[in-house]
Design an enzyme around this catalytic site. Structure first.
Site, PDB file in Angstrom:
ATOM      1  N   ARG A 263       0.834  -1.206   0.000  1.00  0.00           N
ATOM      2  CA  ARG A 263       0.000   0.000   0.000  1.00  0.00           C
ATOM      3  C   ARG A 263       0.864   1.249   0.000  1.00  0.00           C
ATOM      4  NH1 ARG A 263      -4.921  -1.850   4.122  1.00  0.00           N
ATOM      5  NH2 ARG A 263      -5.309  -3.812   3.014  1.00  0.00           N
ATOM      6  N   SER A 353     -10.426  -6.452   9.777  1.00  0.00           N
ATOM      7  CA  SER A 353     -11.617  -5.766   9.312  1.00  0.00           C
ATOM      8  C   SER A 353     -12.436  -6.796   8.542  1.00  0.00           C
ATOM      9  CB  SER A 353     -11.195  -4.607   8.406  1.00  0.00           C
ATOM     10  OG  SER A 353     -12.281  -3.756   8.166  1.00  0.00           O
ATOM     11  N   ARG A 392       0.767  -6.537  12.490  1.00  0.00           N
ATOM     12  CA  ARG A 392       0.162  -5.974  13.697  1.00  0.00           C
ATOM     13  C   ARG A 392      -0.017  -7.038  14.770  1.00  0.00           C
ATOM     14  NH1 ARG A 392      -4.183  -1.314  11.684  1.00  0.00           N
ATOM     15  NH2 ARG A 392      -2.615  -0.094  10.551  1.00  0.00           N
TER      16      ARG A 392
END
Length: 427
Positions: A263, A353, A392
């Site tokens: 990204r 998510s 993460r």
RNA sequence: GGAGAGCUGGCUGAGUGGUCGAAAGCGGCGGUCUUGAAAACCGUUGAGGGGCAACCCUCCGGGGGUUCGAAUCCCUCGCUCUCCGCCA
């Protein structure tokens, strides 16, 4: 993409729904384009029908040996008129398509109202934040002290927002991937999947990253065709079903896939600049499901549970947030974020998510299944969720399992993947 | 990288520029027959779109072109296969 019929027949209601997520739909413009489209399409198709019958007549006359010149004279003007009509129709259809492709999904009725992150609603919490009787360090300090995590070297090799790791930390990073792939494939029924990390523009349009979010992608340009590095496995994995009509027996499709993600993080300058939280390159294990429409909201709960199971195995405290309409991604109808406790930041941070896209992606992808009741193809619903973001998760493990001496305990669930190692200690 | 062959409906596979959305076979679905099944026979069976409707339009890898008319001819891109070269 939203259903064009819906935009024609329930324009104002749809615009109101989109408004909930902060998107202003120009209904007057749409209505105007739509009426022009209708007019042009009808007249174009009439001209096409005329051309077809007249051309057939010429064919017949010729076969019978008749003089076709009068017939040819008759169609003389038709070609230009038709060409003009077709060109006009294509133009307006492209204009409409462009607008349609830039309209986000409509939030599901259960999605809380709100503008941004602050309006997200906590659904539940799991585990308790550990109380430390010493000053906690973050993963950057912990990893540097161990000599196993190095951002400066990565900056030399490439630039900002990259990392190098070695030894036990690198292995821990890999162990997380293994644990997640094994759990989802063996306990949750997902098909382990390997896919390309470079995709074409069609694939990105299918899942909704294009045309609106090109600046967030890394592009590989060449003379003939452009490619992109994947920002998430969602893109290649969901595109498996692009242009496919799936037989009913093959639903649901459940894929688990580990990939790197790339990204550009354009627009997040100065945000999370320290450490591994926001990198240009990171690993992720992704869950993707392709299901029947009537099942998708039930499946969203299940899929979220599958992602939660990893945090529970790792005994990491987390909370589940229902994203408000204004904070959801472009393609999502409903999203749950999983946020893990990070003691060094003294807060919960997003680690997964999970979204239901309903038929929004499926319509772009032409991903359908054959309903045996009707015999007709119907759009599937697609869902995905991180299960989990590896970088993460590594941060969370290091920070939550740190010790006063700077060592890190290895969670029981990861020890089999670490050759029985129970701790990482300073040399 | 060089040379060649190809890309047609769920699959196999026909298709002299004219009535081809497309033969035929297989498969699928429905029926006849049968106690039931198989076999046989008969019928049916692509997708998308527009229109209140009758009905019409589009699609033979993608895009463009020639033509009154293109699955069929031309250009271009992509993909697949074979051979040669190189290579993890």
């Amino acid at each position: 993409m939203l259903d064009p019929h819906r935009l024609r027949n329930e324009l104002d209601a749809t615009a109101a729904c989109l408004n909930k997520r902060g998107f202003i739909l120009d209904t007057a413009q749409l209505e105007e384009l739509e009426s022009r489209r209708k007019e042009l399409q009808v007249s174009t198709q009439e001209l096409q029908a005329e051309r077809n019958t007249k051309s057939k007549n010429i064919g017949k006359a010729k076969a019978q040996g008749k003089d076709i010149q009068p017939l040819l004279d008759e169609v003389a003007q038709l070609g230009d008129k038709l060409k003009a009509a077709e060109t006009g129709l294509v133009e307006i259809q492209e204009e409409l398509q462009q607008i349609l492709m830039a309209i986000p999904n409509v939030p599901h009725e259960s999605v809380p109202a709100g503008k941004n992150e602050a309006d997200n609603v906590e659904v539940r919490r799991w585990g308790q934040a550990k109380v430390f009787d010493f000053d906690v360090k973050d993963h950057v300090d912990l990893g540097s002290a161990l000599g196993q995590m190095d951002f400066e070297t990565a900056a030399k090799i490439t630039g900002a927002r990259y990392v190098t790791m070695n030894s036990a930390i690198a292995r821990l990073h890999r162990a997380l991937i293994q644990l997640m792939l094994d759990t989802h494939s063996q306990e949750h029924g997902y098909i382990e999947t390997y896919v390309p990390f470079i995709v074409n523009a069609d694939s990105l349009r299918g899942t909704g990253q294009l045309p609106k979010f090109e600046s967030e992608l890394y592009k590989i340009q060449s003379d003939e065709q452009d490619f992109y590095l994947i920002p998430t496995a969602e893109v290649p994995v969901t595109n498996i079903v692009r242009d496919v009509i799936i037989e009913a027996d093959y639903l649901p499709r459940k894929y688990v896939c580990h990939t790197p993600c790339f990204r550009s993080e354009a627009g997040s300058y100065g945000k999370d600049t320290r450490g591994m939280i926001r990198q240009h390159q990171f690993e992720k294990v992704e869950l993707v499901q392709v299901v029947r429409a009537e099942d998708s909201f039930k499946v969203l709960e299940e899929l979220t549970g599958h992602a939660e199971a990893i945090l529970q195995k790792l005994e990491l405290p987390y909370r589940v947030m229902a994203l408000c309409a204004g904070d959801m991604g472009f393609s999502a109808a409903k999203t749950y974020d999983l946020e893990v406790w990070l003691p060094a930041q003294n807060t919960y941070r997003e680690i997964s998510s999970c979204s239901n896209f309903e038929d929004f992606q499926a319509r772009r992808l032409k991903a359908r299944w054959r309903n045996p009741q009707t015999g007709k193809p119907e759009l599937v619903h697609t869902l995905n969720g991180s299960g989990l973001a590896i970088g993460r998760t590594l941060v969370a493990v290091m920070e939550n399992y740190q010790r006063a001496d700077g060592g890190i305990d290895i969670p029981a669930a990861l020890q089999p993947y670490m050759g029985g190692l129970t701790e990482i200690t300073l040399a």
